[in-house]
Write an enzyme that holds these catalytic residues in place. Structure first.
Site, PDB file in Angstrom:
ATOM      1  N   ARG A  63     -23.851  10.681  15.270  1.00  0.00           N
ATOM      2  CA  ARG A  63     -25.023   9.821  15.021  1.00  0.00           C
ATOM      3  C   ARG A  63     -25.726   9.446  16.315  1.00  0.00           C
ATOM      4  NH1 ARG A  63     -21.087   8.515  11.581  1.00  0.00           N
ATOM      5  NH2 ARG A  63     -20.296   6.887  12.925  1.00  0.00           N
ATOM      6  N   GLU A 100      -7.609   4.645  16.714  1.00  0.00           N
ATOM      7  CA  GLU A 100      -6.665   3.645  16.208  1.00  0.00           C
ATOM      8  C   GLU A 100      -5.242   4.219  16.211  1.00  0.00           C
ATOM      9  OE1 GLU A 100      -8.065   1.885  12.688  1.00  0.00           O
ATOM     10  OE2 GLU A 100      -6.521   0.342  12.695  1.00  0.00           O
TER      11      GLU A 100
HETATM   12  P1  AMP Z   1     -15.383   2.841  19.634  1.00  0.00           P
HETATM   13  O1  AMP Z   1     -14.911   3.963  20.512  1.00  0.00           O
HETATM   14  O2  AMP Z   1     -14.291   2.063  19.011  1.00  0.00           O
HETATM   15  O3  AMP Z   1     -16.412   1.968  20.324  1.00  0.00           O
HETATM   16  O4  AMP Z   1     -16.100   3.517  18.385  1.00  0.00           O
HETATM   17  C1  AMP Z   1     -17.386   3.957  18.497  1.00  0.00           C
HETATM   18  C2  AMP Z   1     -17.629   5.222  17.724  1.00  0.00           C
HETATM   19  O5  AMP Z   1     -17.034   5.189  16.424  1.00  0.00           O
HETATM   20  C3  AMP Z   1     -19.110   5.400  17.531  1.00  0.00           C
HETATM   21  O6  AMP Z   1     -19.401   6.763  17.734  1.00  0.00           O
HETATM   22  C4  AMP Z   1     -19.361   4.966  16.112  1.00  0.00           C
HETATM   23  O7  AMP Z   1     -20.225   5.869  15.484  1.00  0.00           O
HETATM   24  C5  AMP Z   1     -18.022   4.989  15.428  1.00  0.00           C
HETATM   25  N1  AMP Z   1     -17.676   3.718  14.759  1.00  0.00           N
HETATM   26  C6  AMP Z   1     -16.669   2.892  15.097  1.00  0.00           C
HETATM   27  N2  AMP Z   1     -16.574   1.867  14.260  1.00  0.00           N
HETATM   28  C7  AMP Z   1     -17.566   2.027  13.362  1.00  0.00           C
HETATM   29  C8  AMP Z   1     -18.013   1.270  12.225  1.00  0.00           C
HETATM   30  N3  AMP Z   1     -17.398   0.135  11.835  1.00  0.00           N
HETATM   31  N4  AMP Z   1     -19.074   1.733  11.542  1.00  0.00           N
HETATM   32  C9  AMP Z   1     -19.693   2.865  11.929  1.00  0.00           C
HETATM   33  N5  AMP Z   1     -19.323   3.618  12.973  1.00  0.00           N
HETATM   34  C10 AMP Z   1     -18.270   3.206  13.688  1.00  0.00           C
END
Ligand code: AMP
Length: 176
Positions: A63, A100
């Site tokens: 995205r 996770e």
């Molecule tokens: P992070 O590495 O935890 O910051 O996760 C970011 C990536 O995961 C981004 O590319 C987001 O598109 C996706 N992502 C993580 N959590 C969500 C969420 N609750 N809703 C949508 N996309 C998420």
């Protein structure tokens, strides 16, 4: 956070327990599908992130591509894809990031950023910050500099910003 952007929240759909139980997925497809919301989102990110020298805009699969490409177009600079492992066809640099459960890899073409170039990093959602931090490391591995990092949404309660310290981080919509 950009206060005038609050109305965009009406175009973000919460999907409970997706892709797994306990996660509320922020679905931006209504925002992308609405011409006013999509244009506002791109213009607001350009306003926030532009204004300093930028050589390339980097989008994180998938995205992030949708937001980064029109931002690059508006700034008159090239677009760089960062992709999940095995998708890019040429020589790559890799960085691991934490999920996770376990880890995964992000990749960038070795010639996508030249030493000294100023790179904006764009993704749809800032959650824990691990993905964006891996993108920062990829840019720096190639000798580039991070000019700023922009997101449409920020899940502020996950404190992802703390993993991006020292960088200019912008998001349009914050969720507590
Ligand atoms: P992070 O590495 O935890 O910051 O996760 C970011 C990536 O995961 C981004 O590319 C987001 O598109 C996706 N992502 C993580 N959590 C969500 C969420 N609750 N809703 C949508 N996309 C998420």
């Amino acid at each position: 956070m950009v206060t005038e952007a609050g109305w965009l929240k009406d175009h973000v759909r919460d999907i409970p327990d997706f892709p797994e139980p306990g996660v509320t997925f922020k679905d931006i497809t209504p925002l992308l599908g609405n011409e006013e919301a999509f244009r506002f989102c791109i213009d607001a990110l350009v306003d926030q992130l532009g204004g300093r020298s930028v050589d390339r805009v980097l989008g994180i699969e998938a995205r992030g591509f949708i937001l980064a490409a029109p931002i690059a177009y508006r700034l008159g600079v090239g677009f760089v894809p960062v992709r999940k492992a095995g998708k890019l066809p040429w020589e790559v640099e890799k960085e691991e990031y934490v999920l996770e459960y376990g880890t995964d890899l992000l990749e960038i073409h070795g010639d996508a950023v030249h030493p000294g170039e100023q790179v904006l990093i764009v993704d749809d959602v800032l959650a824990t910050g691990g993905t964006a931090a891996a993108a920062v490391r990829l840019v720096e591995k190639l000798g580039g500099r991070v000019a700023g990092i922009g997101f449409a949404l920020e899940l502020a309660f996950l404190e992802g910003r703390s993993r991006l310290e020292g960088h200019r981080v912008t998001s349009l919509l914050g969720y507590e």
